[in-house]
Design a protein around this motif. Structure first.
Motif, PDB file in Angstrom:
ATOM      1  N   ASP A 192     -33.822 -20.254  55.849  1.00  0.00           N
ATOM      2  CA  ASP A 192     -33.890 -21.351  56.806  1.00  0.00           C
ATOM      3  C   ASP A 192     -33.030 -22.511  56.325  1.00  0.00           C
ATOM      4  O   ASP A 192     -32.554 -22.541  55.202  1.00  0.00           O
ATOM      5  N   SER A 193     -32.840 -23.486  57.202  1.00  0.00           N
ATOM      6  CA  SER A 193     -32.009 -24.640  56.847  1.00  0.00           C
ATOM      7  C   SER A 193     -32.851 -25.713  56.167  1.00  0.00           C
ATOM      8  O   SER A 193     -34.065 -25.801  56.350  1.00  0.00           O
ATOM      9  N   GLN A 250     -34.667 -29.060  55.344  1.00  0.00           N
ATOM     10  CA  GLN A 250     -35.289 -30.122  56.131  1.00  0.00           C
ATOM     11  C   GLN A 250     -35.851 -31.225  55.246  1.00  0.00           C
ATOM     12  O   GLN A 250     -35.729 -32.394  55.547  1.00  0.00           O
ATOM     13  N   GLN A 251     -36.489 -30.820  54.141  1.00  0.00           N
ATOM     14  CA  GLN A 251     -37.130 -31.789  53.248  1.00  0.00           C
ATOM     15  C   GLN A 251     -36.582 -31.633  51.831  1.00  0.00           C
ATOM     16  O   GLN A 251     -36.861 -30.636  51.165  1.00  0.00           O
ATOM     17  N   HIS A 252     -35.787 -32.590  51.383  1.00  0.00           N
ATOM     18  CA  HIS A 252     -35.338 -32.621  49.991  1.00  0.00           C
ATOM     19  C   HIS A 252     -34.816 -31.267  49.520  1.00  0.00           C
ATOM     20  O   HIS A 252     -35.255 -30.737  48.496  1.00  0.00           O
ATOM     21  N   SER A 253     -33.908 -30.701  50.279  1.00  0.00           N
ATOM     22  CA  SER A 253     -33.198 -29.436  50.006  1.00  0.00           C
ATOM     23  C   SER A 253     -34.039 -28.181  50.242  1.00  0.00           C
ATOM     24  O   SER A 253     -33.611 -27.080  49.910  1.00  0.00           O
ATOM     25  N   LEU A 254     -35.224 -28.327  50.815  1.00  0.00           N
ATOM     26  CA  LEU A 254     -36.041 -27.170  51.179  1.00  0.00           C
ATOM     27  C   LEU A 254     -36.244 -27.114  52.683  1.00  0.00           C
ATOM     28  O   LEU A 254     -36.164 -28.135  53.371  1.00  0.00           O
ATOM     29  N   CYS A 255     -36.526 -25.908  53.191  1.00  0.00           N
ATOM     30  CA  CYS A 255     -36.922 -25.792  54.593  1.00  0.00           C
ATOM     31  C   CYS A 255     -38.365 -26.274  54.722  1.00  0.00           C
ATOM     32  O   CYS A 255     -39.077 -26.435  53.723  1.00  0.00           O
ATOM     33  N   GLY A 256     -38.802 -26.476  55.934  1.00  0.00           N
ATOM     34  CA  GLY A 256     -40.144 -27.002  56.172  1.00  0.00           C
ATOM     35  C   GLY A 256     -41.239 -26.120  55.594  1.00  0.00           C
ATOM     36  O   GLY A 256     -42.197 -26.608  54.985  1.00  0.00           O
ATOM     37  N   ASP A 257     -41.113 -24.807  55.757  1.00  0.00           N
ATOM     38  CA  ASP A 257     -42.150 -23.884  55.273  1.00  0.00           C
ATOM     39  C   ASP A 257     -42.244 -23.894  53.756  1.00  0.00           C
ATOM     40  O   ASP A 257     -43.340 -23.970  53.191  1.00  0.00           O
ATOM     41  N   CYS A 302     -32.006 -23.356  52.555  1.00  0.00           N
ATOM     42  CA  CYS A 302     -33.117 -23.781  51.701  1.00  0.00           C
ATOM     43  C   CYS A 302     -32.876 -23.271  50.280  1.00  0.00           C
ATOM     44  O   CYS A 302     -32.492 -22.119  50.078  1.00  0.00           O
ATOM     45  N   GLN A 303     -33.122 -24.104  49.288  1.00  0.00           N
ATOM     46  CA  GLN A 303     -32.869 -23.727  47.897  1.00  0.00           C
ATOM     47  C   GLN A 303     -33.878 -22.717  47.356  1.00  0.00           C
ATOM     48  O   GLN A 303     -33.662 -22.139  46.296  1.00  0.00           O
ATOM     49  N   LEU A 304     -34.960 -22.476  48.098  1.00  0.00           N
ATOM     50  CA  LEU A 304     -35.929 -21.481  47.648  1.00  0.00           C
ATOM     51  C   LEU A 304     -35.809 -20.163  48.402  1.00  0.00           C
ATOM     52  O   LEU A 304     -35.622 -19.121  47.798  1.00  0.00           O
TER      53      LEU A 304
END
Length: 205
Positions: free
Chosen positions: A20-21, A23-30, A14-16
């Protein structure tokens, strides 16, 4: 077999959070869920503008890094926030233009970079019929003079052949809405009958 398959799957953090991996537009779900979502319309200059997020952390810092620090890897995240909106059905995307001087300083138009991703998602073209010139000094001007000053920045490009009737203006942040209004006035002169606007974030004005 499941363990082996998992080992073959590449891990894109996740870019933030970086944990986590994606899932949505380079971010994790959380992290995606925790963005300062607004997903609503705001009214500026008597125009309705769709807005994805409040201009709060972390979206404010992401936009700044993308816009001023050449951190273009955030483009999918920012475009994804617009794609998450219920965007209107239009014929073309009109990215907010920037002046030649600003383009030379920055190296790219951030609205165009994002607009291209949104346009691909909607399967429609990018349309850039209006150019923008440098803003003259605003100091000492009245509110009306400031608005006229901003409107004078935008000029229709000569020898324009392509025309669209339903368009969507894309920009990163809306504050007063003066730039969107000035661009919309030029698009109206070009015969656009439905002019929509969508921004990643809305800041206080």
């Amino acid at each position: 077999m499941l363990i082996f398959k998992h080992l073959l799957t590449p891990f894109y953090p996740c870019q933030l959070c970086g944990v986590d991996s994606q899932q949505q537009h380079s971010l994790c779900g959380d992290c995606w869920q925790q963005l300062p979502w607004l997903k609503n319309h705001v009214q500026r200059q008597e125009r309705q503008i769709q807005v994805a997020c409040h201009y709060d952390y972390p979206i404010d810092r992401i936009i700044q890094k993308f816009k001023y620090e050449q951190q273009l890897h955030f483009q999918d995240l920012l475009a994804g926030s617009l794609i998450a909106l219920r965007l209107p059905k239009v014929q073309a995307i009109v990215p907010m233009p920037i002046s030649h001087e600003r383009l030379a300083q920055r190296g790219y138009n951030q609205a165009l970079v994002i607009g291209k991703i949104v346009a691909r998602h909607l399967n429609i073209p990018i349309w850039q019929p209006v150019s923008r010139h440098d803003l003259h000094a605003q100091k000492g001007l009245s509110r009306l003079e400031r608005m006229q000053n901003i409107q004078s920045q935008f000029q229709i490009k000569p020898q324009l052949k392509l025309r669209y009737r339903r368009v969507l203006i894309i920009d990163d942040v809306v504050t007063t809405g003066s730039s969107i209004n000035a661009l919309s006035l030029q698009l109206e002169q070009l015969g656009c009958q439905k002019i929509y606007a969508a921004c990643i974030a809305s800041a206080e004005h």
